[in-house]
Design a protein around this motif. Sequence first.
Motif, PDB file in Angstrom:
ATOM      1  N   GLY A   1       0.776  -1.229   0.000  1.00  0.00           N
ATOM      2  CA  GLY A   1       0.000   0.000   0.000  1.00  0.00           C
ATOM      3  C   GLY A   1       0.808   1.279   0.000  1.00  0.00           C
ATOM      4  N   SER A   2       2.133   1.189  -0.011  1.00  0.00           N
ATOM      5  CA  SER A   2       2.968   2.386   0.011  1.00  0.00           C
ATOM      6  C   SER A   2       2.814   3.178  -1.291  1.00  0.00           C
ATOM      7  CB  SER A   2       4.431   1.997   0.194  1.00  0.00           C
ATOM      8  OG  SER A   2       5.272   3.115   0.012  1.00  0.00           O
ATOM      9  N   ASP A   3       2.969   4.508  -1.182  1.00  0.00           N
ATOM     10  CA  ASP A   3       2.972   5.340  -2.382  1.00  0.00           C
ATOM     11  C   ASP A   3       4.396   5.707  -2.805  1.00  0.00           C
ATOM     12  OD1 ASP A   3       3.690   7.127  -0.431  1.00  0.00           O
ATOM     13  OD2 ASP A   3       2.088   8.577  -0.844  1.00  0.00           O
ATOM     14  N   ARG A   4       5.383   5.077  -2.192  1.00  0.00           N
ATOM     15  CA  ARG A   4       6.789   5.344  -2.516  1.00  0.00           C
ATOM     16  C   ARG A   4       7.240   4.432  -3.656  1.00  0.00           C
ATOM     17  NH1 ARG A   4      10.636   4.427   1.527  1.00  0.00           N
ATOM     18  NH2 ARG A   4      11.977   5.890   0.391  1.00  0.00           N
ATOM     19  N   LEU A   5       6.800   4.779  -4.857  1.00  0.00           N
ATOM     20  CA  LEU A   5       7.096   3.985  -6.042  1.00  0.00           C
ATOM     21  C   LEU A   5       8.102   4.710  -6.924  1.00  0.00           C
ATOM     22  CD1 LEU A   5       3.509   2.776  -7.053  1.00  0.00           C
ATOM     23  CD2 LEU A   5       5.173   1.638  -5.561  1.00  0.00           C
TER      24      LEU A   5
ATOM     25  N   SER B   1      11.190 -10.645  -6.563  1.00  0.00           N
ATOM     26  CA  SER B   1      12.411 -11.175  -5.964  1.00  0.00           C
ATOM     27  C   SER B   1      11.986 -12.032  -4.778  1.00  0.00           C
ATOM     28  CB  SER B   1      13.299 -10.024  -5.483  1.00  0.00           C
ATOM     29  OG  SER B   1      12.590  -9.240  -4.511  1.00  0.00           O
ATOM     30  N   LEU B   2      12.931 -12.782  -4.205  1.00  0.00           N
ATOM     31  CA  LEU B   2      12.606 -13.522  -2.991  1.00  0.00           C
ATOM     32  C   LEU B   2      12.310 -12.547  -1.856  1.00  0.00           C
ATOM     33  CD1 LEU B   2      12.280 -16.248  -1.604  1.00  0.00           C
ATOM     34  CD2 LEU B   2      14.712 -16.141  -0.996  1.00  0.00           C
ATOM     35  N   THR B   3      13.008 -11.426  -1.833  1.00  0.00           N
ATOM     36  CA  THR B   3      12.780 -10.417  -0.805  1.00  0.00           C
ATOM     37  C   THR B   3      11.332  -9.930  -0.828  1.00  0.00           C
ATOM     38  OG1 THR B   3      15.090  -9.706  -0.931  1.00  0.00           O
ATOM     39  CG2 THR B   3      13.507  -8.160   0.046  1.00  0.00           C
ATOM     40  N   ALA B   4      10.831  -9.608  -2.012  1.00  0.00           N
ATOM     41  CA  ALA B   4       9.462  -9.126  -2.132  1.00  0.00           C
ATOM     42  C   ALA B   4       8.454 -10.209  -1.776  1.00  0.00           C
ATOM     43  CB  ALA B   4       9.211  -8.625  -3.555  1.00  0.00           C
ATOM     44  N   LEU B   5       8.713 -11.439  -2.205  1.00  0.00           N
ATOM     45  CA  LEU B   5       7.821 -12.552  -1.865  1.00  0.00           C
ATOM     46  C   LEU B   5       7.794 -12.793  -0.367  1.00  0.00           C
ATOM     47  CD1 LEU B   5       8.328 -15.439  -4.469  1.00  0.00           C
ATOM     48  CD2 LEU B   5       6.182 -14.280  -3.903  1.00  0.00           C
ATOM     49  N   ASP B   6       8.967 -12.725   0.246  1.00  0.00           N
ATOM     50  CA  ASP B   6       9.052 -12.956   1.684  1.00  0.00           C
ATOM     51  C   ASP B   6       8.255 -11.900   2.449  1.00  0.00           C
ATOM     52  OD1 ASP B   6      10.115 -14.463   3.892  1.00  0.00           O
ATOM     53  OD2 ASP B   6      11.511 -12.818   4.261  1.00  0.00           O
ATOM     54  N   ASN B   7       8.362 -10.647   2.020  1.00  0.00           N
ATOM     55  CA  ASN B   7       7.595  -9.575   2.664  1.00  0.00           C
ATOM     56  C   ASN B   7       6.093  -9.769   2.465  1.00  0.00           C
ATOM     57  OD1 ASN B   7       9.848  -8.181   3.661  1.00  0.00           O
ATOM     58  ND2 ASN B   7      10.106  -7.034   1.762  1.00  0.00           N
TER      59      ASN B   7
ATOM     60  N   VAL C   1       6.783   0.421 -15.431  1.00  0.00           N
ATOM     61  CA  VAL C   1       7.175  -0.485 -14.347  1.00  0.00           C
ATOM     62  C   VAL C   1       7.796   0.314 -13.207  1.00  0.00           C
ATOM     63  CG1 VAL C   1       8.315  -2.671 -13.822  1.00  0.00           C
ATOM     64  CG2 VAL C   1       7.767  -2.104 -16.201  1.00  0.00           C
ATOM     65  N   ALA C   2       7.431  -0.061 -11.966  1.00  0.00           N
ATOM     66  CA  ALA C   2       7.905   0.690 -10.797  1.00  0.00           C
ATOM     67  C   ALA C   2       8.322  -0.244  -9.679  1.00  0.00           C
ATOM     68  CB  ALA C   2       6.796   1.632 -10.301  1.00  0.00           C
ATOM     69  N   LEU C   3       9.262   0.244  -8.853  1.00  0.00           N
ATOM     70  CA  LEU C   3       9.747  -0.466  -7.665  1.00  0.00           C
ATOM     71  C   LEU C   3       9.159   0.181  -6.421  1.00  0.00           C
ATOM     72  CD1 LEU C   3      11.846  -2.273  -6.038  1.00  0.00           C
ATOM     73  CD2 LEU C   3      13.391  -0.297  -6.243  1.00  0.00           C
ATOM     74  N   CYS C   4       8.654  -0.643  -5.499  1.00  0.00           N
ATOM     75  CA  CYS C   4       8.205  -0.137  -4.203  1.00  0.00           C
ATOM     76  C   CYS C   4       9.397  -0.049  -3.256  1.00  0.00           C
ATOM     77  CB  CYS C   4       7.131  -1.046  -3.609  1.00  0.00           C
ATOM     78  SG  CYS C   4       6.629  -0.562  -1.935  1.00  0.00           S
ATOM     79  N   HIS C   5       9.648   1.149  -2.729  1.00  0.00           N
ATOM     80  CA  HIS C   5      10.773   1.340  -1.818  1.00  0.00           C
ATOM     81  C   HIS C   5      10.543   0.705  -0.450  1.00  0.00           C
ATOM     82  CE1 HIS C   5      13.375   3.811  -4.251  1.00  0.00           C
ATOM     83  NE2 HIS C   5      12.383   4.631  -4.542  1.00  0.00           N
ATOM     84  N   GLU C   6       9.298   0.385  -0.118  1.00  0.00           N
ATOM     85  CA  GLU C   6       8.997  -0.177   1.201  1.00  0.00           C
ATOM     86  C   GLU C   6       9.166  -1.694   1.247  1.00  0.00           C
ATOM     87  OE1 GLU C   6       8.463   1.487   3.881  1.00  0.00           O
ATOM     88  OE2 GLU C   6       8.368   3.477   2.961  1.00  0.00           O
ATOM     89  N   CYS C   7       8.634  -2.403   0.250  1.00  0.00           N
ATOM     90  CA  CYS C   7       8.622  -3.881   0.336  1.00  0.00           C
ATOM     91  C   CYS C   7       9.335  -4.567  -0.813  1.00  0.00           C
ATOM     92  CB  CYS C   7       7.184  -4.381   0.436  1.00  0.00           C
ATOM     93  SG  CYS C   7       6.238  -4.254  -1.103  1.00  0.00           S
TER      94      CYS C   7
END
Length: 425
Positions: A28-32, A243-249, A64-70
């Motif tokens: 839900g972060s807006d930090r994209l 990524s595994l990081t994003a899946l884990d979160n 395409v965007a990256l979420c800085h939070e998760c």
Amino acid sequence: MPVDGRLLNPVFDNRPLSHTEDRCRACGSDRLHRFLDLGEVPLADRLLTSEWDCRAEPRFDLVVALCHECALVQLTETVRPEVLFADDYPYYSSVSRTVIDHAKANVDARLAERRLDRSSLVVEIGSNDGYLLKNYVAAGVTVLGIDPAEGPAKAARAGRVDTMPEFFTSNLAHDVRQRRGPADIVHANNVLTHADDLRGFVTGIATLLKPDGTAVIEVPYLRDLVESVQFDTIHHQHMCYFSLTALDNLLGAHGLFINRVERVSIHGGSLRVFAEKVEDRDASVLDLLAEERAIGIASRAFFDDLADDAAVLRDSLVAMIEDLRSRGHSVAAYGAAAKGAALLNACGLGRHHINFVADISTHKQGLLMPGVHIPIRPPEALFEERPEYTLLLAWNFADEILAQQGAYREAGGKFIVPLPQPRIV
């Protein structure tokens, strides 16, 4: 926005076909951080039936965007799922021997790990034509497939795979558990990438699982996408990239722990994770998470070269094909999948470059590729017409296709493999 004639039916009503997504689908972060803009393009899986379809073809922004939070990577434009995965959805998993063998090996391993029988329940979300679940049926295990595409779901039921032609939601998961009981295993292969409501989707997986159940989830691996410049895997059907990081979160936020992970080669590189309700992580998870931290996979720096790398690859491929055509050589293509449409449109390769696209799926033959409107023909057309070069759009199945086309190659035909760098084989 123009509207394809097949979209003008009551199920689609008068609502917009897409909307902009300015928050992370996972947290839900807006930090994209928007790092790749591929322009306004057609839907990669919406094959066209006529010249009228071509004139009325809808296009949508592909950013395409990256979420800085998760660390989730996602598209910023969401096309309505009933538009993306309508009744005429053309993808049937069973046309590929590679996919069939991959699925059987997956099921065989699960059967070896767990004692499953008719009293057990295995659910697959995005079960397509039953390509995976049929292996459990053969072993005497009770199954349920869930897939919204009526064509593949009908094919699954014809093959004795119990299938619900529905979109998977947390509410549907609750209903299935009430009527069928909890699941020992929930498979989700290359379907999490399609989910707009990620949080509801993962909540549904957790709802379905027994306390000691396992979710076996496969996703194309974001690291491979970036490092091999697989920009053709980016299209509107793939709303999320993991990524595994994003899946884990994502999974951890819904009470699911990734206890094991495998890197598998299918689709240009994928992750297979094993998620459960009790945490018991092995070294595979800890080691890969550490690797991702070391390369900065959650940072914007990891992605900032992708746009330039994609442009270089795109220019190299177009230059190669235009050079071949300028010297009088004929060029066809192989693979009418979404990634093929994405590559052709990104490169601007149309009928003046490519004579036709060959594909083994009878559900695609006779139709036209989205955007570029190249006709799709059976694979036999390669040997019959003998184009001197064939662009291998389905490069992720290169070994399978090259073996199938032995006669064409023996007759002098050559394939162009586009990624990670264009080369002729």
